[in-house]
Design a protein around this motif. Structure first.
Motif, short mmCIF file in Angstrom:
data_model
loop_
_atom_site.label_atom_id
_atom_site.label_comp_id
_atom_site.label_asym_id
_atom_site.label_seq_id
_atom_site.Cartn_x
_atom_site.Cartn_y
_atom_site.Cartn_z
N THR A 70 -32.13 -15.69 30.63
CA THR A 70 -31.60 -15.78 31.98
C THR A 70 -30.54 -16.87 32.04
O THR A 70 -30.38 -17.65 31.11
CB THR A 70 -32.70 -16.17 33.00
OG1 THR A 70 -33.11 -17.53 32.73
CG2 THR A 70 -33.91 -15.25 32.89
N ALA A 71 -29.84 -16.93 33.16
CA ALA A 71 -29.09 -18.12 33.51
C ALA A 71 -30.08 -19.08 34.17
O ALA A 71 -31.29 -19.01 33.92
CB ALA A 71 -27.94 -17.75 34.45
N GLU A 72 -29.60 -20.00 35.02
CA GLU A 72 -30.52 -20.92 35.68
C GLU A 72 -31.51 -20.15 36.55
O GLU A 72 -31.19 -19.10 37.11
CB GLU A 72 -29.77 -21.97 36.51
CG GLU A 72 -28.83 -21.40 37.56
CD GLU A 72 -27.43 -21.20 37.04
OE1 GLU A 72 -26.49 -21.72 37.66
OE2 GLU A 72 -27.27 -20.49 36.02
N LEU A 73 -32.70 -20.69 36.67
CA LEU A 73 -33.78 -20.02 37.38
C LEU A 73 -34.44 -21.02 38.32
O LEU A 73 -34.68 -22.18 37.94
CB LEU A 73 -34.83 -19.52 36.37
CG LEU A 73 -35.41 -18.12 36.59
CD1 LEU A 73 -34.32 -17.07 36.46
CD2 LEU A 73 -36.50 -17.85 35.57
N ARG A 74 -34.75 -20.59 39.53
CA ARG A 74 -35.52 -21.44 40.43
C ARG A 74 -36.98 -21.48 39.98
O ARG A 74 -37.43 -20.62 39.24
CB ARG A 74 -35.43 -20.93 41.88
CG ARG A 74 -34.01 -20.93 42.44
CD ARG A 74 -34.01 -20.72 43.95
NE ARG A 74 -34.65 -19.48 44.36
CZ ARG A 74 -34.02 -18.31 44.49
NH1 ARG A 74 -32.73 -18.23 44.23
NH2 ARG A 74 -34.67 -17.24 44.87
N ARG A 75 -37.71 -22.49 40.45
CA ARG A 75 -39.11 -22.64 40.03
C ARG A 75 -39.93 -21.42 40.38
O ARG A 75 -40.82 -21.03 39.62
CB ARG A 75 -39.72 -23.90 40.66
CG ARG A 75 -39.15 -25.20 40.08
CD ARG A 75 -39.78 -26.41 40.71
NE ARG A 75 -39.18 -27.64 40.21
CZ ARG A 75 -39.55 -28.25 39.10
NH1 ARG A 75 -40.53 -27.76 38.37
NH2 ARG A 75 -38.94 -29.36 38.71
N VAL A 76 -39.66 -20.84 41.52
CA VAL A 76 -40.24 -19.54 41.88
C VAL A 76 -39.07 -18.69 42.33
O VAL A 76 -38.51 -18.90 43.40
CB VAL A 76 -41.29 -19.66 43.00
CG1 VAL A 76 -41.83 -18.28 43.34
CG2 VAL A 76 -42.43 -20.58 42.56
N ASP A 77 -38.67 -17.75 41.49
CA ASP A 77 -37.45 -16.99 41.75
C ASP A 77 -37.79 -15.57 42.20
O ASP A 77 -38.95 -15.17 42.22
CB ASP A 77 -36.55 -16.99 40.51
CG ASP A 77 -35.07 -17.07 40.87
OD1 ASP A 77 -34.64 -16.31 41.76
OD2 ASP A 77 -34.35 -17.89 40.27
N SER A 78 -36.76 -14.82 42.48
CA SER A 78 -36.92 -13.51 43.12
C SER A 78 -37.29 -12.42 42.11
O SER A 78 -36.99 -12.53 40.91
CB SER A 78 -35.61 -13.12 43.81
OG SER A 78 -34.59 -12.95 42.83
N PRO A 79 -37.90 -11.34 42.59
CA PRO A 79 -38.16 -10.20 41.71
C PRO A 79 -36.89 -9.65 41.06
O PRO A 79 -36.92 -9.18 39.93
CB PRO A 79 -38.80 -9.18 42.65
CG PRO A 79 -39.40 -9.98 43.75
CD PRO A 79 -38.47 -11.15 43.93
N SER A 80 -35.76 -9.73 41.77
CA SER A 80 -34.52 -9.19 41.21
C SER A 80 -34.07 -9.98 39.98
O SER A 80 -33.46 -9.42 39.07
CB SER A 80 -33.41 -9.20 42.27
OG SER A 80 -33.10 -10.52 42.67
N THR A 81 -34.38 -11.28 39.95
CA THR A 81 -34.02 -12.10 38.79
C THR A 81 -34.83 -11.67 37.58
O THR A 81 -34.29 -11.58 36.46
CB THR A 81 -34.28 -13.58 39.10
OG1 THR A 81 -33.56 -13.96 40.27
CG2 THR A 81 -33.84 -14.45 37.94
N VAL A 82 -36.11 -11.43 37.78
CA VAL A 82 -36.95 -10.94 36.69
C VAL A 82 -36.48 -9.57 36.23
O VAL A 82 -36.38 -9.29 35.02
CB VAL A 82 -38.42 -10.90 37.12
CG1 VAL A 82 -39.30 -10.31 36.01
CG2 VAL A 82 -38.92 -12.29 37.50
N GLN A 83 -36.14 -8.71 37.19
CA GLN A 83 -35.67 -7.37 36.85
C GLN A 83 -34.37 -7.41 36.06
O GLN A 83 -34.18 -6.63 35.12
CB GLN A 83 -35.48 -6.54 38.12
CG GLN A 83 -35.16 -5.08 37.87
CD GLN A 83 -36.29 -4.36 37.15
OE1 GLN A 83 -37.43 -4.39 37.61
NE2 GLN A 83 -35.99 -3.71 36.02
N ALA A 84 -33.48 -8.34 36.43
CA ALA A 84 -32.21 -8.46 35.70
C ALA A 84 -32.45 -8.84 34.25
O ALA A 84 -31.80 -8.31 33.33
CB ALA A 84 -31.31 -9.48 36.39
#
Length: 383
Positions: free
Chosen positions: A150-164
């Motif tokens: 990934t690029a930078e990630l928030r401590r609790v990030d969105s489902p779309s980030t995981v999907q990407a």
């Protein structure tokens, strides 16, 4: 008695520090003592160790020198001191091998293999275009790749980030097929909660390993992450001694250790780390996004470590744009990659001939620093 008589330090592009160590009988040994982004700091540490202790000493007493450099200053460990020791240690082994006219691995017990598998980076810091890049590398003969998750990630990030992240790995797997191994680097960017989610999401695409799923200061979270996946877990590039690795070996959470020969105390210490890992049935894949001296040092330990499984190398890596690991060698063919492997160097010492004239001409004030990323709210993100 042979003595260490002089040294030179060269900061060279893109972000490396080379040490040239000279002896009274004319032998020259090379080492690569650097922390990426902290070349000047490590340079000072090397100068302190050489000026206050090593000059005038017998270069053959490598273990004694290692112990003195590590224990003699009371405060010990950490990236700066261990990287300074690592580069000096590499140069001492280079001298000893040249003195005895044999590769370092012969002094370490003789080789356990004839060549070493390597992997190639694809996709850059914020991964993009990874499928096309992966396809190109496989066409060039590599059988193993590594990409950032990934690029930078928030401590609790969105489902779309995981999907990407899942979509990227799926595209790479589709592009290269099932015969190619794909390492996925979390790069310490991921909190333990997101690491669990990502590990579960990526598992169907059979990564070779997930690397540094959490920062080393959160290694206590690795057993919990391991419970969420059957994918091998790798870590170790920011761990600097056998004592740092002891905990992750004892708790059984790690499948692949990744000590860096320019950070984790050099050849002397990483050989011991490899032996410890073998006792726990843990593989080793040394970290090495660095220069030719570091890579040559890695291959000396890879040669004698039965549990060494694959080797990182920096040819074409996104960190080193404009300069590659071959630029400072008199004979760059020593690192030719064939069907995803590199032959072990056969020359004495580290098995490479550093071109001193090129190094001197290239020397500059290295001012490489990793980017500092921020989240949308302005807080600092892990790079």
């Amino acid at each position: 008695m042979i003595q260490i008589t002089d040294y030179q330090l060269y900061e060279v592009p893109p972000r490396w520090l080379f040490l040239r160590l000279e002896t009274s009988d004319g032998i020259v040994g090379w080492g690569e003592p650097v922390v990426e982004g902290r070349a000047r700091t490590v340079r000072t540490a090397v100068e302190e160790l050489l000026d206050t202790y090593l000059l005038g000493k017998d270069p053959m007493r490598i273990e004694d020198h290692w112990q003195t450099m590590y224990r003699g200053g009371f405060y010990r460990g950490g990236p700066v001191l261990m990287s300074a020791i690592a580069g000096i240690d590499q140069a001492l082994w280079d001298i000893k091998g040249k003195h005895h006219d044999m590769p370092v691995y012969e002094l370490l017990g003789g080789k356990a293999r004839d060549r070493m598998r390597v992997y190639q980076w694809v996709g850059g810091d914020r991964p993009e275009g990874v499928a096309d890049a992966a396809r190109e590398m496989v066409e060039e003969g590599f059988t193993a790749l590594k990409m950032n998750a990934t690029a930078e990630l928030r401590r609790v990030d969105s489902p779309s980030t995981v999907q990407a992240a899942e979509d990227r790995l799926a595209a790479v797997r589709e592009a290269v097929g099932d015969d190619v191994d794909i390492g996925v680097d979390f790069h310490g960017r991921v909190s333990k909660s997101m690491a669990k989610r990502l590990a579960t999401a990526l598992e169907p695409y059979d990564p070779m390993f997930i690397e540094e799923p959490v920062l080393p200061e959160h290694n206590d979270a690795l057993p919990g992450i391991a419970e969420h996946t059957s994918v091998p877990i790798a870590t170790g590039e920011r761990m600097y001694s056998r004592w740092d690795f002891k905990e992750v070996l004892e708790d059984g959470s790690v499948d692949v250790i990744q000590p860096d020969l320019s950070h984790a105390g050099g050849i002397t210490e990483v050989k011991k780390i490899a032996d410890m890992a073998e006792a726990y049935d843990v593989a080793m894949a040394p970290h090495c996004p660095l220069g030719p001296i570091a890579l040559a040092s890695c291959l000396q330990v890879d040669a004698v470590a039965p549990n060494a499984t694959i080797q990182e190398q920096s040819l074409g890596i996104h960190y080193n744009e404009g300069t590659d690991e071959l630029a400072y060698l008199e004979e760059p063919t020593v690192f030719e990659y064939d069907d995803g492997y590199v032959d072990l160097p056969e020359g004495p010492g580290l098995g490479i001939d550093v071109d001193h004239d090129v190094v001197r001409a290239s020397a500059t004030d290295v001012d490489w620093h990793n980017p500092v990323w921020h989240h949308p709210d302005g807080s600092v993100a892990e790079w």
